[in-house]
Every structure is written in C-alpha cells, then in structure tokens.
Design a protein around this motif. Structure first.
Motif, PDB file in Angstrom:
ATOM      1  N   LYS A   1       0.824  -1.207   0.000  1.00  0.00           N
ATOM      2  CA  LYS A   1       0.000   0.000   0.000  1.00  0.00           C
ATOM      3  C   LYS A   1       0.861   1.261   0.000  1.00  0.00           C
ATOM      4  O   LYS A   1       0.585   2.209  -0.733  1.00  0.00           O
ATOM      5  CB  LYS A   1      -0.917  -0.012   1.230  1.00  0.00           C
ATOM      6  CG  LYS A   1      -2.048   1.009   1.154  1.00  0.00           C
ATOM      7  CD  LYS A   1      -3.064   0.780   2.261  1.00  0.00           C
ATOM      8  CE  LYS A   1      -3.961  -0.378   1.936  1.00  0.00           C
ATOM      9  NZ  LYS A   1      -5.328  -0.284   2.320  1.00  0.00           N
ATOM     10  N   ALA A   2       1.915   1.246   0.801  1.00  0.00           N
ATOM     11  CA  ALA A   2       2.806   2.400   0.906  1.00  0.00           C
ATOM     12  C   ALA A   2       3.584   2.614  -0.394  1.00  0.00           C
ATOM     13  O   ALA A   2       3.780   3.751  -0.829  1.00  0.00           O
ATOM     14  CB  ALA A   2       3.767   2.209   2.070  1.00  0.00           C
ATOM     15  N   ILE A   3       4.014   1.521  -1.008  1.00  0.00           N
ATOM     16  CA  ILE A   3       4.747   1.612  -2.276  1.00  0.00           C
ATOM     17  C   ILE A   3       3.828   2.170  -3.358  1.00  0.00           C
ATOM     18  O   ILE A   3       4.205   3.060  -4.113  1.00  0.00           O
ATOM     19  CB  ILE A   3       5.308   0.230  -2.704  1.00  0.00           C
ATOM     20  CG1 ILE A   3       6.373  -0.238  -1.704  1.00  0.00           C
ATOM     21  CG2 ILE A   3       5.905   0.315  -4.116  1.00  0.00           C
ATOM     22  CD1 ILE A   3       6.881  -1.647  -1.967  1.00  0.00           C
ATOM     23  N   ALA A   4       2.613   1.653  -3.422  1.00  0.00           N
ATOM     24  CA  ALA A   4       1.636   2.110  -4.412  1.00  0.00           C
ATOM     25  C   ALA A   4       1.397   3.612  -4.268  1.00  0.00           C
ATOM     26  O   ALA A   4       1.356   4.345  -5.255  1.00  0.00           O
ATOM     27  CB  ALA A   4       0.330   1.340  -4.258  1.00  0.00           C
ATOM     28  N   LYS A   5       1.274   4.055  -3.028  1.00  0.00           N
ATOM     29  CA  LYS A   5       1.039   5.472  -2.757  1.00  0.00           C
ATOM     30  C   LYS A   5       2.249   6.310  -3.168  1.00  0.00           C
ATOM     31  O   LYS A   5       2.103   7.361  -3.798  1.00  0.00           O
ATOM     32  CB  LYS A   5       0.733   5.660  -1.275  1.00  0.00           C
ATOM     33  CG  LYS A   5       0.059   6.974  -0.969  1.00  0.00           C
ATOM     34  CD  LYS A   5      -0.306   7.064   0.512  1.00  0.00           C
ATOM     35  CE  LYS A   5      -1.170   8.280   0.771  1.00  0.00           C
ATOM     36  NZ  LYS A   5      -2.511   7.948   1.233  1.00  0.00           N
ATOM     37  N   ALA A   6       3.440   5.822  -2.839  1.00  0.00           N
ATOM     38  CA  ALA A   6       4.681   6.546  -3.158  1.00  0.00           C
ATOM     39  C   ALA A   6       4.871   6.689  -4.666  1.00  0.00           C
ATOM     40  O   ALA A   6       5.394   7.695  -5.148  1.00  0.00           O
ATOM     41  CB  ALA A   6       5.872   5.834  -2.532  1.00  0.00           C
ATOM     42  N   LEU A   7       4.425   5.689  -5.418  1.00  0.00           N
ATOM     43  CA  LEU A   7       4.595   5.711  -6.874  1.00  0.00           C
ATOM     44  C   LEU A   7       3.349   6.225  -7.595  1.00  0.00           C
ATOM     45  O   LEU A   7       3.328   6.264  -8.825  1.00  0.00           O
ATOM     46  CB  LEU A   7       4.926   4.298  -7.382  1.00  0.00           C
ATOM     47  CG  LEU A   7       6.254   3.703  -6.903  1.00  0.00           C
ATOM     48  CD1 LEU A   7       6.372   2.250  -7.336  1.00  0.00           C
ATOM     49  CD2 LEU A   7       7.425   4.497  -7.436  1.00  0.00           C
ATOM     50  N   THR A   8       2.336   6.593  -6.831  1.00  0.00           N
ATOM     51  CA  THR A   8       1.024   6.989  -7.374  1.00  0.00           C
ATOM     52  C   THR A   8       0.531   6.006  -8.435  1.00  0.00           C
ATOM     53  O   THR A   8       0.189   6.371  -9.542  1.00  0.00           O
ATOM     54  CB  THR A   8       1.010   8.436  -7.932  1.00  0.00           C
ATOM     55  OG1 THR A   8       1.966   8.553  -8.998  1.00  0.00           O
ATOM     56  CG2 THR A   8       1.314   9.451  -6.857  1.00  0.00           C
ATOM     57  N   ARG A   9       0.559   4.736  -8.059  1.00  0.00           N
ATOM     58  CA  ARG A   9       0.049   3.665  -8.912  1.00  0.00           C
ATOM     59  C   ARG A   9      -0.859   2.786  -8.075  1.00  0.00           C
ATOM     60  O   ARG A   9      -0.782   2.791  -6.855  1.00  0.00           O
ATOM     61  CB  ARG A   9       1.200   2.818  -9.459  1.00  0.00           C
ATOM     62  CG  ARG A   9       1.970   3.519 -10.558  1.00  0.00           C
ATOM     63  CD  ARG A   9       2.956   2.575 -11.200  1.00  0.00           C
ATOM     64  NE  ARG A   9       3.586   3.205 -12.346  1.00  0.00           N
ATOM     65  CZ  ARG A   9       3.135   3.084 -13.591  1.00  0.00           C
ATOM     66  NH1 ARG A   9       2.116   2.347 -13.858  1.00  0.00           N
ATOM     67  NH2 ARG A   9       3.761   3.691 -14.582  1.00  0.00           N
ATOM     68  N   SER A  10      -1.687   1.999  -8.755  1.00  0.00           N
ATOM     69  CA  SER A  10      -2.578   1.105  -8.014  1.00  0.00           C
ATOM     70  C   SER A  10      -1.769  -0.028  -7.396  1.00  0.00           C
ATOM     71  O   SER A  10      -0.683  -0.368  -7.878  1.00  0.00           O
ATOM     72  CB  SER A  10      -3.643   0.524  -8.954  1.00  0.00           C
ATOM     73  OG  SER A  10      -3.032  -0.366  -9.866  1.00  0.00           O
ATOM     74  N   GLU A  11      -2.302  -0.604  -6.336  1.00  0.00           N
ATOM     75  CA  GLU A  11      -1.622  -1.719  -5.687  1.00  0.00           C
ATOM     76  C   GLU A  11      -1.495  -2.883  -6.668  1.00  0.00           C
ATOM     77  O   GLU A  11      -0.488  -3.576  -6.688  1.00  0.00           O
ATOM     78  CB  GLU A  11      -2.411  -2.169  -4.446  1.00  0.00           C
ATOM     79  CG  GLU A  11      -2.346  -1.166  -3.313  1.00  0.00           C
ATOM     80  CD  GLU A  11      -3.123  -1.624  -2.099  1.00  0.00           C
ATOM     81  OE1 GLU A  11      -3.156  -2.835  -1.818  1.00  0.00           O
ATOM     82  OE2 GLU A  11      -3.713  -0.757  -1.417  1.00  0.00           O
ATOM     83  N   GLU A  12      -2.521  -3.058  -7.491  1.00  0.00           N
ATOM     84  CA  GLU A  12      -2.528  -4.125  -8.482  1.00  0.00           C
ATOM     85  C   GLU A  12      -1.371  -3.959  -9.463  1.00  0.00           C
ATOM     86  O   GLU A  12      -0.673  -4.913  -9.794  1.00  0.00           O
ATOM     87  CB  GLU A  12      -3.863  -4.121  -9.231  1.00  0.00           C
ATOM     88  CG  GLU A  12      -4.221  -5.437  -9.848  1.00  0.00           C
ATOM     89  CD  GLU A  12      -4.166  -6.612  -8.880  1.00  0.00           C
ATOM     90  OE1 GLU A  12      -3.524  -7.619  -9.226  1.00  0.00           O
ATOM     91  OE2 GLU A  12      -4.744  -6.531  -7.780  1.00  0.00           O
ATOM     92  N   SER A  13      -1.177  -2.737  -9.917  1.00  0.00           N
ATOM     93  CA  SER A  13      -0.107  -2.411 -10.850  1.00  0.00           C
ATOM     94  C   SER A  13       1.261  -2.690 -10.236  1.00  0.00           C
ATOM     95  O   SER A  13       2.134  -3.282 -10.866  1.00  0.00           O
ATOM     96  CB  SER A  13      -0.213  -0.935 -11.259  1.00  0.00           C
ATOM     97  OG  SER A  13       0.913  -0.543 -11.987  1.00  0.00           O
TER      98      SER A  13
END
Length: 60
Positions: A32-44
């Motif tokens: 979740k934190a990585i997705a947020k940091a990269l502004t991408r979906s968790e799925e992506s």
C-alpha cells in the motif's frame, strides 16, 4: 465514467519508477505504501514486482 477513475491507468513504467519500486521493496515497505509513493494502483505495483521477481512485504 468508471474508465476515468484511475488517471494513470495502463501507463508504461519509467526506469525511474522501476528503480524506486526495487528500492522500496528491498527496504521492506508494504504494498500500500509503495503504491502510494509511486502513485500507482496496488494491483499495478504487485504485477510489476512479480514480473521483476521482487517480493513485497505483506504487512497488515
């Protein structure tokens, strides 16, 4: 319209983003934190990590 829900839908990953993903994943950061940091979906993020044989911490 549901199609416009995610701004960056299906955008190619840049070398910079991939580098950042590897760094964050290796630091044990949660999906979740990585997705947020990269502004991408968790799925992506999950898919990209899988393609790169990265393991992402599954923190609850």
């Amino acid at each position: 319209m549901a199609a416009e829900r995610f701004e960056r839908h299906k955008q190619a990953w840049t070398a910079d983003e991939i580098q950042k993903l590897h760094t964050l994943a290796n630091n044990g950061m949660a999906l979740k934190a990585i997705a947020k940091a990269l502004t991408r979906s968790e799925e992506s993020v999950k898919l990209r990590a899988k393609n790169d044989s990265l393991s992402i911490a599954k923190l609850r």
